[in-house]
Scaffold this motif. Structure first.
Motif, PDB file in Angstrom:
ATOM      1  N   THR A  35       0.880  -1.083  -0.126  1.00 57.12           N
ATOM      2  CA  THR A  35      -0.286  -0.125   0.228  1.00 57.12           C
ATOM      3  C   THR A  35       0.775   1.351   0.091  1.00 57.12           C
ATOM      4  O   THR A  35       0.237   2.246  -0.321  1.00 57.12           O
ATOM      5  N   ARG A  36       2.196   1.277   0.102  1.00 57.22           N
ATOM      6  CA  ARG A  36       3.169   2.114   0.015  1.00 57.22           C
ATOM      7  C   ARG A  36       3.741   2.346  -1.043  1.00 57.22           C
ATOM      8  O   ARG A  36       4.804   2.728  -1.082  1.00 57.22           O
ATOM      9  N   ARG A  37       3.350   2.104  -2.098  1.00 55.51           N
ATOM     10  CA  ARG A  37       4.023   2.245  -3.607  1.00 55.51           C
ATOM     11  C   ARG A  37       4.132   3.737  -3.772  1.00 55.51           C
ATOM     12  O   ARG A  37       3.239   4.726  -3.493  1.00 55.51           O
ATOM     13  N   ARG A  38       5.279   4.054  -4.478  1.00 58.00           N
ATOM     14  CA  ARG A  38       5.536   5.446  -4.812  1.00 58.00           C
ATOM     15  C   ARG A  38       4.722   5.668  -6.503  1.00 58.00           C
ATOM     16  O   ARG A  38       4.465   4.526  -6.922  1.00 58.00           O
ATOM     17  N   THR A  39       4.164   6.909  -6.161  1.00 56.75           N
ATOM     18  CA  THR A  39       3.205   7.246  -7.288  1.00 56.75           C
ATOM     19  C   THR A  39       4.117   8.092  -8.211  1.00 56.75           C
ATOM     20  O   THR A  39       4.750   9.021  -7.761  1.00 56.75           O
ATOM     21  N   LYS A  40       4.106   7.649  -9.486  1.00 54.98           N
ATOM     22  CA  LYS A  40       4.806   8.567 -10.589  1.00 54.98           C
ATOM     23  C   LYS A  40       3.795   9.666 -11.215  1.00 54.98           C
ATOM     24  O   LYS A  40       2.797   8.768 -11.769  1.00 54.98           O
ATOM     25  N   ILE A  41       4.177  10.678 -11.091  1.00 53.07           N
ATOM     26  CA  ILE A  41       3.290  11.645 -11.755  1.00 53.07           C
ATOM     27  C   ILE A  41       3.635  12.079 -13.292  1.00 53.07           C
ATOM     28  O   ILE A  41       4.578  12.151 -13.318  1.00 53.07           O
ATOM     29  N   GLY A  42       2.533  11.825 -13.941  1.00 51.65           N
ATOM     30  CA  GLY A  42       2.972  11.981 -15.453  1.00 51.65           C
ATOM     31  C   GLY A  42       3.446  13.405 -15.937  1.00 51.65           C
ATOM     32  O   GLY A  42       3.166  14.692 -15.014  1.00 51.65           O
ATOM     33  N   LYS A  43       4.074  13.617 -16.898  1.00 49.17           N
ATOM     34  CA  LYS A  43       4.613  14.891 -17.209  1.00 49.17           C
ATOM     35  C   LYS A  43       3.617  16.015 -17.322  1.00 49.17           C
ATOM     36  O   LYS A  43       3.859  17.283 -17.066  1.00 49.17           O
ATOM     37  N   ARG A  44       2.492  15.704 -18.049  1.00 49.51           N
ATOM     38  CA  ARG A  44       1.473  16.718 -18.276  1.00 49.51           C
ATOM     39  C   ARG A  44       0.965  17.063 -16.766  1.00 49.51           C
ATOM     40  O   ARG A  44       0.667  18.656 -16.904  1.00 49.51           O
ATOM     41  N   SER A  45       0.757  16.397 -15.834  1.00 47.41           N
ATOM     42  CA  SER A  45       0.388  16.926 -14.808  1.00 47.41           C
ATOM     43  C   SER A  45       1.378  17.496 -14.118  1.00 47.41           C
ATOM     44  O   SER A  45       0.966  18.480 -13.422  1.00 47.41           O
ATOM     45  N   VAL A  46       2.697  17.521 -13.986  1.00 46.62           N
ATOM     46  CA  VAL A  46       3.722  18.256 -13.538  1.00 46.62           C
ATOM     47  C   VAL A  46       3.745  19.386 -14.075  1.00 46.62           C
ATOM     48  O   VAL A  46       4.014  20.402 -13.407  1.00 46.62           O
ATOM     49  N   ASN A  47       3.527  19.536 -15.364  1.00 50.18           N
ATOM     50  CA  ASN A  47       3.655  20.774 -16.239  1.00 50.18           C
ATOM     51  C   ASN A  47       2.570  21.885 -15.570  1.00 50.18           C
ATOM     52  O   ASN A  47       2.809  22.822 -15.541  1.00 50.18           O
TER      53      ASN A  47
END
Length: 98
Positions: A35-47
């Motif tokens: 349950t403690r996995r790291r979430t990778k946020i997409g480039k579009r969202s980061v922008n």
């Protein structure tokens, strides 16, 4: 003889309970890890998040309304956005070590 059989049964049950406890703990720790996995946020969202920061450099703390708008634009949860802003501010604005 009767007493030694009783002790043997008692020891068996103690070992059985220890094993059950161990199994429960290992199952729980495996659940916790998954349950403690790291979430990778997409480039579009980061922008989208970085653009918001550029427009709000003087006060880089999104309001409740800002968070709601950002959740729609990025398709992230409010918690994910809050954590991203916290991490970004900590990395960007923390003093560098010499």
């Amino acid at each position: 003889k009767m007493e030694s059989e009783t002790k043997a049964r008692s020891n068996y049950h103690v070992e059985e309970r220890k094993q059950e406890h161990f199994n429960e703990r290992s199952t729980f720790s495996n659940m916790k890890d998954s349950t403690r996995r790291r979430t990778k946020i997409g480039k579009r969202s980061v922008n989208v998040l970085k653009n918001w920061l550029r427009k709000n450099e003087e006060y880089p703390y999104p309001s409740t309304q800002d968070l709601e708008e950002l959740t729609v634009k990025t398709k992230l949860t409010e918690k994910q956005i809050r954590v991203w802003f916290t991490n970004y501010r900590n990395r960007k604005f923390s003093p560098k070590e010499a």
